[in-house]
Design a protein around this motif. Sequence first.
Motif, PDB file in Angstrom:
ATOM      1  N   THR A 116       0.842  -1.188   0.000  1.00  0.00           N
ATOM      2  CA  THR A 116       0.000   0.000   0.000  1.00  0.00           C
ATOM      3  C   THR A 116       0.883   1.246   0.000  1.00  0.00           C
ATOM      4  N   PRO A 117       0.504   2.265  -0.747  1.00  0.00           N
ATOM      5  CA  PRO A 117       1.312   3.497  -0.761  1.00  0.00           C
ATOM      6  C   PRO A 117       1.253   4.199   0.591  1.00  0.00           C
ATOM      7  N   ALA A 118       2.330   4.850   0.912  1.00  0.00           N
ATOM      8  CA  ALA A 118       2.388   5.575   2.180  1.00  0.00           C
ATOM      9  C   ALA A 118       1.406   6.739   2.158  1.00  0.00           C
ATOM     10  N   ARG A 119       0.690   6.907   3.227  1.00  0.00           N
ATOM     11  CA  ARG A 119      -0.321   7.964   3.279  1.00  0.00           C
ATOM     12  C   ARG A 119       0.277   9.301   3.690  1.00  0.00           C
ATOM     13  N   ASN A 120       1.474   9.295   4.257  1.00  0.00           N
ATOM     14  CA  ASN A 120       2.081  10.531   4.729  1.00  0.00           C
ATOM     15  C   ASN A 120       3.052  11.132   3.721  1.00  0.00           C
ATOM     16  N   GLU A 121       3.054  10.643   2.511  1.00  0.00           N
ATOM     17  CA  GLU A 121       3.945  11.201   1.493  1.00  0.00           C
ATOM     18  C   GLU A 121       3.486  12.611   1.127  1.00  0.00           C
ATOM     19  N   PRO A 122       4.422  13.560   1.076  1.00  0.00           N
ATOM     20  CA  PRO A 122       4.021  14.927   0.707  1.00  0.00           C
ATOM     21  C   PRO A 122       3.640  15.001  -0.768  1.00  0.00           C
ATOM     22  N   LYS A 123       2.668  15.831  -1.043  1.00  0.00           N
ATOM     23  CA  LYS A 123       2.242  16.024  -2.427  1.00  0.00           C
ATOM     24  C   LYS A 123       3.249  16.917  -3.139  1.00  0.00           C
ATOM     25  N   PRO A 124       3.421  16.732  -4.428  1.00  0.00           N
ATOM     26  CA  PRO A 124       4.341  17.607  -5.168  1.00  0.00           C
ATOM     27  C   PRO A 124       3.782  19.030  -5.254  1.00  0.00           C
ATOM     28  N   ASN A 125       4.679  19.976  -5.423  1.00  0.00           N
ATOM     29  CA  ASN A 125       4.268  21.377  -5.528  1.00  0.00           C
ATOM     30  C   ASN A 125       3.545  21.623  -6.845  1.00  0.00           C
ATOM     31  N   PRO A 126       2.671  22.638  -6.867  1.00  0.00           N
ATOM     32  CA  PRO A 126       2.024  22.992  -8.133  1.00  0.00           C
ATOM     33  C   PRO A 126       3.051  23.535  -9.131  1.00  0.00           C
TER      34      PRO A 126
END
Length: 81
Positions: free
Chosen positions: A15-25
């Motif tokens: 399962t993918p980690a849920r706490n991974e930061p989203k990439p910047n716009p």
Amino acid sequence: MPESKSRKKPAESRTPARNEPKPNPVWYKPVMFGLMVIGLLWILVYYISEARFPIPEIDSWNILIGFGIAIAGFLMTTRWR
């Protein structure tokens, strides 16, 4: 020669980690570098024009404005991914 069976990964690693930061716009990096450059240019224009530009009425506060704009760009680097 027969190949051995591959081991199954544990359920947690699949399962993918849920706490991974989203990439910047897309706009984040140009704004970040733009603020740094605009702040630098503001200070350079103030010194080169001998305090006649960008805003002559505020005198030395132009330096603070230039540094403030540049620092805003540098602070954005802490959130850059």
